[in-house]
Design a protein around this motif. Structure first.
Motif, PDB file in Angstrom:
ATOM      1  N   PRO A   1     -18.575   1.993   8.314  1.00  0.00           N
ATOM      2  CA  PRO A   1     -18.586   0.940   9.472  1.00  0.00           C
ATOM      3  C   PRO A   1     -17.726  -0.119   9.182  1.00  0.00           C
ATOM      4  CG  PRO A   1     -20.674   1.138   8.402  1.00  0.00           C
ATOM      5  CD  PRO A   1     -19.808   1.986   7.767  1.00  0.00           C
ATOM      6  N   LYS A   2     -17.054  -0.943   9.927  1.00  0.00           N
ATOM      7  CA  LYS A   2     -16.164  -1.933   9.676  1.00  0.00           C
ATOM      8  C   LYS A   2     -16.983  -3.145   9.004  1.00  0.00           C
ATOM      9  CE  LYS A   2     -12.638  -0.704  12.288  1.00  0.00           C
ATOM     10  NZ  LYS A   2     -11.802   0.078  11.689  1.00  0.00           N
ATOM     11  N   VAL A   3     -16.420  -3.720   8.176  1.00  0.00           N
ATOM     12  CA  VAL A   3     -16.957  -5.016   7.520  1.00  0.00           C
ATOM     13  C   VAL A   3     -15.947  -6.198   8.265  1.00  0.00           C
ATOM     14  CG1 VAL A   3     -17.467  -6.212   5.592  1.00  0.00           C
ATOM     15  CG2 VAL A   3     -17.695  -3.829   5.644  1.00  0.00           C
ATOM     16  N   ARG A   4     -16.662  -6.664   9.365  1.00  0.00           N
ATOM     17  CA  ARG A   4     -15.819  -7.727  10.006  1.00  0.00           C
ATOM     18  C   ARG A   4     -15.715  -9.126   9.322  1.00  0.00           C
ATOM     19  NH1 ARG A   4     -14.735  -4.875  14.153  1.00  0.00           N
ATOM     20  NH2 ARG A   4     -16.527  -3.731  15.369  1.00  0.00           N
ATOM     21  N   ILE A   5     -16.431  -9.279   8.197  1.00  0.00           N
ATOM     22  CA  ILE A   5     -16.093 -10.523   7.650  1.00  0.00           C
ATOM     23  C   ILE A   5     -14.667 -10.647   6.885  1.00  0.00           C
ATOM     24  CG2 ILE A   5     -16.991  -9.820   5.576  1.00  0.00           C
ATOM     25  CD1 ILE A   5     -18.441 -12.494   5.131  1.00  0.00           C
ATOM     26  N   LEU A   6     -14.250  -9.503   6.505  1.00  0.00           N
ATOM     27  CA  LEU A   6     -12.905  -9.244   6.149  1.00  0.00           C
ATOM     28  C   LEU A   6     -11.787  -9.922   6.829  1.00  0.00           C
ATOM     29  CD1 LEU A   6     -13.124  -5.863   4.304  1.00  0.00           C
ATOM     30  CD2 LEU A   6     -13.347  -8.070   3.434  1.00  0.00           C
ATOM     31  N   ALA A   7     -12.191 -10.127   8.124  1.00  0.00           N
ATOM     32  CA  ALA A   7     -10.785 -10.723   8.889  1.00  0.00           C
ATOM     33  C   ALA A   7     -10.471 -12.446   8.595  1.00  0.00           C
ATOM     34  CB  ALA A   7     -11.341 -10.736  10.472  1.00  0.00           C
ATOM     35  N   ASP A   8     -11.404 -12.941   7.974  1.00  0.00           N
ATOM     36  CA  ASP A   8     -11.098 -14.156   7.529  1.00  0.00           C
ATOM     37  C   ASP A   8     -10.999 -14.500   6.086  1.00  0.00           C
ATOM     38  OD1 ASP A   8     -12.231 -15.083  10.175  1.00  0.00           O
ATOM     39  OD2 ASP A   8     -14.325 -15.084   9.488  1.00  0.00           O
ATOM     40  N   VAL A   9     -10.623 -13.467   5.360  1.00  0.00           N
ATOM     41  CA  VAL A   9     -10.121 -13.441   4.119  1.00  0.00           C
ATOM     42  C   VAL A   9      -8.714 -13.356   3.849  1.00  0.00           C
ATOM     43  CG1 VAL A   9     -12.479 -12.985   3.075  1.00  0.00           C
ATOM     44  CG2 VAL A   9     -10.704 -11.509   3.187  1.00  0.00           C
ATOM     45  N   SER A  10      -8.169 -13.585   2.861  1.00  0.00           N
ATOM     46  CA  SER A  10      -6.614 -13.636   2.544  1.00  0.00           C
ATOM     47  C   SER A  10      -6.257 -12.068   2.195  1.00  0.00           C
ATOM     48  CB  SER A  10      -6.221 -14.416   1.129  1.00  0.00           C
ATOM     49  OG  SER A  10      -6.832 -14.147   0.048  1.00  0.00           O
ATOM     50  N   VAL A  11      -5.188 -11.812   2.231  1.00  0.00           N
ATOM     51  CA  VAL A  11      -4.744 -10.346   1.964  1.00  0.00           C
ATOM     52  C   VAL A  11      -4.910 -10.325   0.245  1.00  0.00           C
ATOM     53  CG1 VAL A  11      -2.657  -8.932   1.746  1.00  0.00           C
ATOM     54  CG2 VAL A  11      -2.973 -10.447   3.636  1.00  0.00           C
ATOM     55  N   GLU A  12      -4.700 -11.188  -0.511  1.00  0.00           N
ATOM     56  CA  GLU A  12      -5.267 -10.992  -1.905  1.00  0.00           C
ATOM     57  C   GLU A  12      -6.694 -10.818  -2.228  1.00  0.00           C
ATOM     58  OE1 GLU A  12      -3.761 -13.626  -0.532  1.00  0.00           O
ATOM     59  OE2 GLU A  12      -1.454 -13.259  -1.426  1.00  0.00           O
ATOM     60  N   THR A  13      -7.627 -11.370  -1.223  1.00  0.00           N
ATOM     61  CA  THR A  13      -8.856 -10.981  -1.474  1.00  0.00           C
ATOM     62  C   THR A  13      -9.220  -9.810  -1.043  1.00  0.00           C
ATOM     63  OG1 THR A  13      -9.530 -13.456  -1.256  1.00  0.00           O
ATOM     64  CG2 THR A  13     -11.348 -11.828  -0.757  1.00  0.00           C
ATOM     65  N   ARG A  14      -8.764  -9.121  -0.092  1.00  0.00           N
ATOM     66  CA  ARG A  14      -8.769  -8.006   0.592  1.00  0.00           C
ATOM     67  C   ARG A  14      -8.454  -6.837  -0.512  1.00  0.00           C
ATOM     68  NH1 ARG A  14      -6.442  -8.250   6.440  1.00  0.00           N
ATOM     69  NH2 ARG A  14      -7.030 -10.579   6.371  1.00  0.00           N
ATOM     70  N   ASP A  15      -7.364  -7.207  -1.113  1.00  0.00           N
ATOM     71  CA  ASP A  15      -6.688  -6.400  -2.154  1.00  0.00           C
ATOM     72  C   ASP A  15      -7.702  -6.120  -3.664  1.00  0.00           C
ATOM     73  OD1 ASP A  15      -4.540  -5.664  -0.603  1.00  0.00           O
ATOM     74  OD2 ASP A  15      -3.253  -6.978  -1.723  1.00  0.00           O
ATOM     75  N   LYS A  16      -8.195  -7.371  -3.906  1.00  0.00           N
ATOM     76  CA  LYS A  16      -9.162  -7.328  -4.785  1.00  0.00           C
ATOM     77  C   LYS A  16     -10.173  -6.667  -4.367  1.00  0.00           C
ATOM     78  CE  LYS A  16      -7.742 -11.685  -6.793  1.00  0.00           C
ATOM     79  NZ  LYS A  16      -8.062 -13.097  -6.904  1.00  0.00           N
ATOM     80  N   LEU A  17     -10.759  -6.447  -3.333  1.00  0.00           N
ATOM     81  CA  LEU A  17     -12.015  -6.008  -2.661  1.00  0.00           C
ATOM     82  C   LEU A  17     -11.798  -4.321  -2.976  1.00  0.00           C
ATOM     83  CD1 LEU A  17     -14.860  -5.561  -1.624  1.00  0.00           C
ATOM     84  CD2 LEU A  17     -13.749  -5.976   0.688  1.00  0.00           C
TER      85      LEU A  17
END
Length: 56
Positions: free
Chosen positions: A9-25
């Motif tokens: 499922p999509k985790v929609r909260i990721l739309a509001d975080v930086s690219v760096e944070t998404r990469d760390k996730l």
């Protein structure tokens, strides 16, 4: 008949975080071998227990 694999499922909260944070996730979930959903379920449960239910 083959086993049907459900898409994560999509985790929609990721739309509001930086690219760096998404990469760390992405790094964290690969290391832990879990899905983003499992990661957020675990973190939210831990914070809910600690801060809402006051369990230490």
């Amino acid at each position: 008949m083959g086993v049907r694999v459900m898409a994560e499922p999509k985790v929609r909260i990721l739309a509001d975080v930086s690219v760096e944070t998404r990469d760390k996730l992405e790094d964290v979930i690969k290391i832990l071998d879990i899905t983003k959903k499992d990661f957020f379920d675990k973190i939210i449960e831990e914070y809910h227990a600690k801060y809402v239910r006051n369990e230490n």
